[in-house]
Scaffold this active site. Structure first.
Site, PDB file in Angstrom:
ATOM      1  N   GLU A 189     -10.423   4.100 -17.348  1.00  0.00           N
ATOM      2  CA  GLU A 189      -8.968   3.982 -17.397  1.00  0.00           C
ATOM      3  C   GLU A 189      -8.579   3.294 -18.707  1.00  0.00           C
ATOM      4  O   GLU A 189      -7.906   3.881 -19.550  1.00  0.00           O
ATOM      5  CB  GLU A 189      -8.469   3.193 -16.184  1.00  0.00           C
ATOM      6  N   HIS A 225      -7.687   6.206  -3.056  1.00  0.00           N
ATOM      7  CA  HIS A 225      -7.575   5.127  -4.040  1.00  0.00           C
ATOM      8  C   HIS A 225      -6.221   4.436  -3.879  1.00  0.00           C
ATOM      9  O   HIS A 225      -5.233   4.823  -4.494  1.00  0.00           O
ATOM     10  CB  HIS A 225      -7.727   5.698  -5.460  1.00  0.00           C
ATOM     11  N   HIS A 271     -13.981   1.353 -10.469  1.00  0.00           N
ATOM     12  CA  HIS A 271     -12.973   1.674 -11.472  1.00  0.00           C
ATOM     13  C   HIS A 271     -13.655   1.785 -12.838  1.00  0.00           C
ATOM     14  O   HIS A 271     -14.409   0.891 -13.238  1.00  0.00           O
ATOM     15  CB  HIS A 271     -11.923   0.571 -11.554  1.00  0.00           C
ATOM     16  N   HIS A 294      -4.612   0.388  -3.379  1.00  0.00           N
ATOM     17  CA  HIS A 294      -4.759  -1.061  -3.270  1.00  0.00           C
ATOM     18  C   HIS A 294      -3.754  -1.568  -2.245  1.00  0.00           C
ATOM     19  O   HIS A 294      -2.553  -1.347  -2.404  1.00  0.00           O
ATOM     20  CB  HIS A 294      -4.518  -1.722  -4.625  1.00  0.00           C
ATOM     21  N   ASP A 329      -2.626   4.761  -6.165  1.00  0.00           N
ATOM     22  CA  ASP A 329      -3.056   3.507  -6.776  1.00  0.00           C
ATOM     23  C   ASP A 329      -2.245   2.321  -6.229  1.00  0.00           C
ATOM     24  O   ASP A 329      -2.669   1.659  -5.301  1.00  0.00           O
ATOM     25  CB  ASP A 329      -2.940   3.613  -8.296  1.00  0.00           C
ATOM     26  N   ASP A 330      -1.107   2.044  -6.839  1.00  0.00           N
ATOM     27  CA  ASP A 330      -0.193   0.968  -6.417  1.00  0.00           C
ATOM     28  C   ASP A 330       1.217   1.563  -6.406  1.00  0.00           C
ATOM     29  O   ASP A 330       2.015   1.310  -7.322  1.00  0.00           O
ATOM     30  CB  ASP A 330      -0.253  -0.208  -7.392  1.00  0.00           C
TER      31      ASP A 330
END
Length: 329
Positions: free
Chosen positions: A195, A12, A192, A14, A273-274
């Site tokens: 969350e 996961h 997604h 981005h 994630d980021d």
């Protein structure tokens, strides 16, 4: 062997969200653009909440305008990942940002990204695969265009399809056509959910989009019947603890539900994630989880095996990655 040097799998990530701030600043200087407002005094990305984060993300992405920009980005991101011991990564790619969902332009961007991925695999030992991802808050019609791009380029490199963006916009069923299109093209399905919305949204996502994986999914913990269902069906959660904590979903690592989810038999994986937005790396995620839950090497081996089983890549690639994991077991 330290946690940093141990091989890791990440499902996961981005691509634009993993761009080092220095890389984005440098690209902005080359293009003579002032985007200084998205950084703090230390040069880190700066935002106030998740929705502001989305705006900052889009500003940072705005300087990425050509296939060559994305080739350089991919190399920069994979260099950072490889330095943390990541040997296999799946990244979300959006035709929205890569050619405005025009299929011909998308092919050009994709070729540049895949070229960088091949170079990184040869020089850094990290394997990359792509999950094509519409942006939820851009709406279902644009998602259809993205799905067509995904279906037309499905293959060894483009192996998955998902959805990201503002989870509170519309419902999973509004994107059913796009997911059916991607599934018919043979792509692995993730989405997604869980969350910013709770268990009911996870249930709707599972029912309508039928993913084998859920991005985040941590709010399932608010409904233990759903937790048990996830465990029984083997649905894999792409958990990003550092992201959840940075965005205020949970106050600290010990209170993050990944420990309970794992304990109750849910298949969990760990991702960043980021990462530069959340001041994290895969090593930091593992370190904090070891501290918070007293997880030993056996647990991290299980995380890797779960990620490998759930990965959207072919059997040959899985066999190659499995060989790299053998010394860590």
């Amino acid at each position: 062997m330290t946690l940093r040097s141990q091989p890791k799998l990440e499902l996961h990530l981005h691509l634009e969200g993993a761009a080092p701030p220095a890389f984005i600043r440098g690209l902005a200087r080359e293009k003579h653009e002032d985007i200084g407002g998205i950084f703090d005094e230390r040069g880190h990305y700066s935002y106030t909440d998740f929705w502001h984060f989305l705006k900052v993300y889009e500003v940072a992405t705005s300087v990425l305008r050509s296939p060559e920009d994305y080739r350089r980005l991919t190399l920069a991101v994979l260099e950072e990942s490889a330095a943390q011991g990541v040997i296999y990564s799946e990244t979300f790619l959006s035709p929205d940002f890569c050619g405005g969902r025009d299929l011909s332009a998308w092919r050009d961007y994709l070729a540049a990204i895949e070229d960088a991925a091949r170079e990184a695999e040869a020089t850094m030992g990290i394997t990359l695969r792509a999950i094509v991802t519409p942006i939820r808050h851009f709406g279902p019609e644009k998602a259809r265009e993205t799905a067509r791009c995904a279906a037309e380029t499905a293959g060894r490199f483009v192996t998955g399809f998902g959805i990201a963006g503002d989870e509170k916009v519309l419902e999973p069923k509004d994107y059913l056509w796009s997911f059916d299109c991607a599934r018919e093209a043979g792509l692995g399905i993730t989405a997604h959910a869980g969350e910013w919305r709770g268990p009911d949204h996870i249930r709707a996502t599972l029912r309508d989009l039928k993913p084998s994986r859920i991005g985040h999914g941590v709010r399932a913990i608010e409904d233990l019947a759903l937790v048990d269902e996830l465990a029984e069906t083997g649905t894999v959660l792409e958990v990003c603890p550092g992201s959840n904590i940075a965005l205020g979903l949970y106050p600290d690592w010990r209170k993050h539900p990944i420990g309970q989810l794992h304990h109750r038999g849910v298949k969990v994986t760990v991702s960043t994630d980021d990462p530069p937005f959340f001041h994290t790396t895969m090593t930091r995620e593992w370190d904090r989880l070891a501290d918070a839950f007293d997880w030993d090497q056996g647990v991290f081996d299980t995380l890797n095996r779960t990620a490998l089983d759930a990965a959207f890549c072919d059997a040959e690639t899985k066999a190659e990655i499995a060989k790299k994991l053998e010394p860590a077991r």
